[in-house]
Design an enzyme around this catalytic site. Structure first.
Site, PDB file in Angstrom:
ATOM      1  N   TRP A 356       0.827  -1.207   0.000  1.00 44.74           N
ATOM      2  CA  TRP A 356       0.000   0.000   0.000  1.00 44.74           C
ATOM      3  C   TRP A 356       0.860   1.255   0.000  1.00 44.74           C
ATOM      4  O   TRP A 356       0.359   2.354  -0.246  1.00 44.74           O
ATOM      5  CB  TRP A 356      -0.949  -0.004   1.195  1.00 44.74           C
ATOM      6  N   ASP A 357       2.151   1.076   0.250  1.00 45.84           N
ATOM      7  CA  ASP A 357       3.099   2.189   0.203  1.00 45.84           C
ATOM      8  C   ASP A 357       2.908   3.027  -1.063  1.00 45.84           C
ATOM      9  O   ASP A 357       2.954   4.255  -1.033  1.00 45.84           O
ATOM     10  CB  ASP A 357       4.542   1.668   0.193  1.00 45.84           C
ATOM     11  N   GLU A 499       0.513  -2.589  12.448  1.00 41.88           N
ATOM     12  CA  GLU A 499       0.759  -4.032  12.370  1.00 41.88           C
ATOM     13  C   GLU A 499       1.197  -4.642  13.701  1.00 41.88           C
ATOM     14  O   GLU A 499       1.482  -5.838  13.764  1.00 41.88           O
ATOM     15  CB  GLU A 499       1.788  -4.318  11.275  1.00 41.88           C
ATOM     16  N   LYS A 613       2.582   0.706  16.000  1.00 38.69           N
ATOM     17  CA  LYS A 613       3.764   0.670  15.135  1.00 38.69           C
ATOM     18  C   LYS A 613       3.857   1.927  14.277  1.00 38.69           C
ATOM     19  O   LYS A 613       4.921   2.516  14.120  1.00 38.69           O
ATOM     20  CB  LYS A 613       3.712  -0.563  14.241  1.00 38.69           C
ATOM     21  N   GLN A 614       2.733   2.311  13.684  1.00 39.77           N
ATOM     22  CA  GLN A 614       2.730   3.431  12.751  1.00 39.77           C
ATOM     23  C   GLN A 614       1.359   4.090  12.765  1.00 39.77           C
ATOM     24  O   GLN A 614       0.405   3.557  13.319  1.00 39.77           O
ATOM     25  CB  GLN A 614       3.050   2.953  11.339  1.00 39.77           C
TER      26      GLN A 614
END
Length: 790
Positions: A356-357, A499, A613-614
């Site tokens: 998805w980056d 994640e 995580k993000q």
């Protein structure tokens, strides 16, 4: 040690330099200085070999599965950069003797890698070495190298071996059959490789031009051949002040190239064509080919994107140029059958797979700056519909369920099943993302929506976009699970962008974006029904959309969307996140290496801690604000602030994707100092002092994020439903920012100064721009007074 202030004159703020050689820290320079053109990427290993080097030549689209129990990956092609040099019969290495004035640098403007130094041999003889290299943007099949060696004090016996070495692997996995090797006329070297499973042929040809003191070297080289290796050996004597110049030109062609991807393809034709192409350019020499390459960069990249800032810290401008350089060389603009790998073409990390980056962090640069390239990248996803539909069917769903990791478009899901060690059990951990990280499907739908609203490309939507939107909506309609107790649909057992939280129910990002995907399909269906019934009829025949629309409407109206808590407006990341135990995260927030938390906790334990995580909820807020639904479910500025203040301290930014989102939102809510700090941190993922952060390759999404923070964050450019919004809030030490974007097919030249925003465009059309709540209609030229919020 990395330095960024060595550029002088016209190359000021263009030079990425390494000024200290360390045989134990080779990966960073190899990665961040890698060369490429979208067709191929060449990791910048030194010419002479070292134990801890990684030599990679990766050509986009050549995916292969080395063994049945492994996933497909970009294979590491034969190496053409290694040169075995001997001085007086002894192998040359910087690990011996004395080295002075060592500088290796990448000139971002010219996309040329150079390395120069003075070296004194263990016997006390002084020599000067200079190496040059580029991967051509003018001819995407060409790699050019140049080596200069000058004896400064005494006569030396100089010899070197140079050719094509196919004794390479991907971390031990060999992807190629033993191929033919040949030397033509003691000058042109040919090596053929064929992938074992995908049957892709690779034709690599190389040749050398040798000069001593400016005169062609007439002695014939020795020809050598061994298993998967063919090379030439040259021997000569250099007297004091004499100089050797060796030019090496290499071409790479594959059967995946569009000109050879035909039913009547024959390897013999590829071989003949590739050899003749090398012969045709062999007489031009390094300097002429470099000039053509530099012109292509100046015309097609730097003048085209036209980005500049006036900052008190010149590093800021260099970091943005670094981002544009890498966005250019990572992107297969030449072929819509290919995507962008998470490590670009700089190394073997993530096996060359697309995530998805691309859609969320890289594609926006092209959507706004180079729409034709954006269109090609979205057509890659369209060609992946077959694999997406197969994945949906295999998992018991309908429609198109896009793979978490994608390779060749029809491959479908290629995520590995096993990953790192579990620190509790000692076993390999299972990788769940390929099975249950499903938000990528709606991420791609969002990218289509963003592209269409920015470009107004009706032809793309008619041929590709509507079908992608409708069939991804079909997936979500089949994916939702009815909760009888609450009389609503849920999305259970997923991984969201965070994640560190596996097997959660109702991840906010996943649910909201699935809702967006369903509502977007409904919106486009009604729009086509009104204005383009022919396209709708054709799609209806293929996808049975009459039945689908009713299903989308019913599912969307009953889908559970996590709402903000009354007491603090925090949106629950999932059903359980806000009830998880809290720990002191300062150790991991301040870590030098990412994923440090895995040294103390297993994945199962991390799943039970309030740690992220993000960016998860925060990226939802960022994307949702750009959709036509932003007023349906109102996300207020107060809500943005509350969620930023709650989630940022819990976010470790262990994914390089995270910092850009936090920086943009921080700027949106007036935290300008924090925004710049996060921007700087994002640039230092690859450019920072950590010499091991980029060993496996550059961080492609983070590089896209650097540009996004500058343009979407600091310059305040944003898609506001169907309107262009510009709300700039520059860092305090930025005096001016200039860049080019495309809006509805028209180039707009934007200049943000301390007092105003100037938008210029070569158009007779009346365009609308919103700035700080006021809508301006204009054509040709618009100057807007700046609101000073910083």
């Amino acid at each position: 040690m990395m330095e960024y202030n060595l550029g002088k004159g016209k190359y000021e703020d263009w030079i990425v330099s390494e000024t200290t050689f360390s045989p134990d820290a080779l990966g960073k320079g190899e990665s961040i200085m890698y060369l490429g053109n979208g067709y191929m990427g060449l990791r910048s290993a030194t010419e002479e070999p070292y134990l801890k080097e990684s030599r990679n030549l990766l050509v986009n689209g050549t995916f292969n599965k080395a063994f049945k129990n492994e996933v497909t990956e970009l294979p590491n092609l034969a190496d053409i950069t290694r040169i075995d040099i001997r001085i007086d019969g002894t192998r040359f290495s910087l690990e011996f003797g004395e080295t002075k004035e060592y500088v290796r640098q990448l000139n971002l403007r010219t996309a040329e890698l150079t390395r120069t130094f003075y070296w004194t041999s263990p016997q006390g003889k002084e020599l000067r070495f200079s190496f040059h290299r580029f991967v051509s943007l003018h001819n995407m099949h060409l790699i050019a190298m140049q080596m200069e060696v000058e004896s400064l004090t005494e006569s030396v016996e100089l010899s070197f071996d140079s050719g094509i070495n196919a004794q390479m692997s991907n971390s031990g996995s060999q992807h190629f059959l033993e191929g033919d090797r040949r030397v033509y006329d003691r000058k042109f070297i040919e090596l053929i490789q064929t992938t074992k499973e995908s049957n892709v042929d690779i034709a690599i040809n190389t040749t050398h031009n040798i000069f001593v003191n400016g005169k062609a070297y007439s002695h014939e080289p020795k020809m050598n051949m061994s298993r998967r290796n063919v090379w030439l050996s040259y021997d000569m004597k250099l007297e004091p002040k004499e100089k050797l110049v060796m030019e090496k030109l290499t071409t790479v062609y594959t059967s995946r190239d569009k000109e050879f991807a035909r039913t009547d393809y024959q390897l013999a034709n590829l071989r003949e064509y590739a050899l003749n192409e090398l012969k045709a350019i062999s007489g031009k020499g390094y300097s002429e080919l470099l000039h053509m390459h530099q012109t292509a960069w100046e015309d097609n990249v730097w003048q085209f994107y036209n980005l500049d800032i006036k900052s008190e810290d010149p590093y800021d401008l260099l970091a943005l140029r670094f981002a544009i350089y890498h966005l250019t060389i990572m992107t297969p603009a030449h072929d819509d059958r290919m995507g962008i790998g998470a490590k670009a073409l700089s190394g073997e990390g993530y096996k060359g797979h697309s995530f998805w980056d691309t859609e969320i962090f890289i594609l926006p640069f092209f959507t706004y700056s180079n729409p034709e390239v954006a269109k090609s990248l979205l057509q890659y996803r369209y060609q992946g519909l077959a694999g997406a539909r197969r994945k949906a069917q295999e998992n018991g769903y309908k429609g198109a369920m896009y793979p978490w990791e994608a390779a060749w478009p029809t491959d479908g899901e290629v995520t590995p099943l096993l990953g790192d060690v579990d620190i509790v059990t000692g076993e390999q951990t299972k990788i769940w993302s390929g099975l249950i990280e499903q938000h990528i499907t709606s991420d791609i739908a969002f990218a289509v929506y963003q592209y269409y609203n920015v470009t107004n490309d009706h032809d793309f939507m008619n041929k590709y976009g509507y079908e992608m939107i409708f069939d991804t909506a079909n997936f979500w309609a089949s994916r939702l699970e009815w909760n009888d107790e609450k009389q609503e649909y849920h999305i259970n057992n997923v991984i969201g962008p965070d994640e560190y939280k596996e097997h959660v129910n109702n991840n906010a990002f996943t649910n909201y974006m699935a809702y967006f995907n369903l509502k977007l399909a409904m919106y486009y269906y009604k729009s086509l029904h009104e204005v383009n019934s022919e396209v709708l009829d054709e799609l209806n025949e293929r996808l049975s959309l009459l039945d689908c629309y009713t299903d989308w409407e019913s599912k969307a109206s009953h889908l559970y969307l996590p709402t903000p808590r009354e007491e603090d407006l925090v949106i629950p990341q999932d059903d359980t996140y806000l009830q998880l135990r809290e720990i002191d995260l300062s150790k991991y927030k301040n870590q030098e290496q990412v994923r440090g938390i895995y040294k103390d906790y297993s994945p199962e334990q991390i799943n039970e801690i309030q740690v992220t995580k993000q960016a998860d909820v925060l990226i939802l807020l960022y994307l949702w604000d750009q959709t036509f639904l932003k007023d349906d479910i109102r996300l207020t500025e107060e809500m943005k602030k509350s969620n930023f203040n709650f989630y940022e301290p819990k976010t470790l930014h262990d994914s390089s994707l995270s910092l850009a989102t936090h920086a943009i939102l921080a700027n949106d809510i007036g935290k300008t100092d924090i925004a710049y700090s996060l921007f700087k941190e994002a640039t230092e993922i690859d450019l920072g002092p950590n010499m091991y952060s980029s060993d496996e390759g550059v961080h492609a999404a983070s590089i896209g994020g650097i540009w996004s923070v500058a343009v979407f964050g600091f310059a305040g450019v944003r898609l506001q439903d169907k309107r262009l919004r510009i709300n700039p809030c520059l860092p305090k030490h930025w005096r001016q920012m200039r860049f080019t974007i495309y809006w509805k097919g028209q180039p707009l030249f934007v200049t943000v100064t301390d007092s105003s925003v100037i938008v210029e465009g070569k158009t007779d059309e009346v365009l609308e721009v919103e700035s700080f709540g006021k809508v301006y209609q204009w054509e040709g030229y618009l100057e807007i007074p700046r609101k000073h919020s910083n």
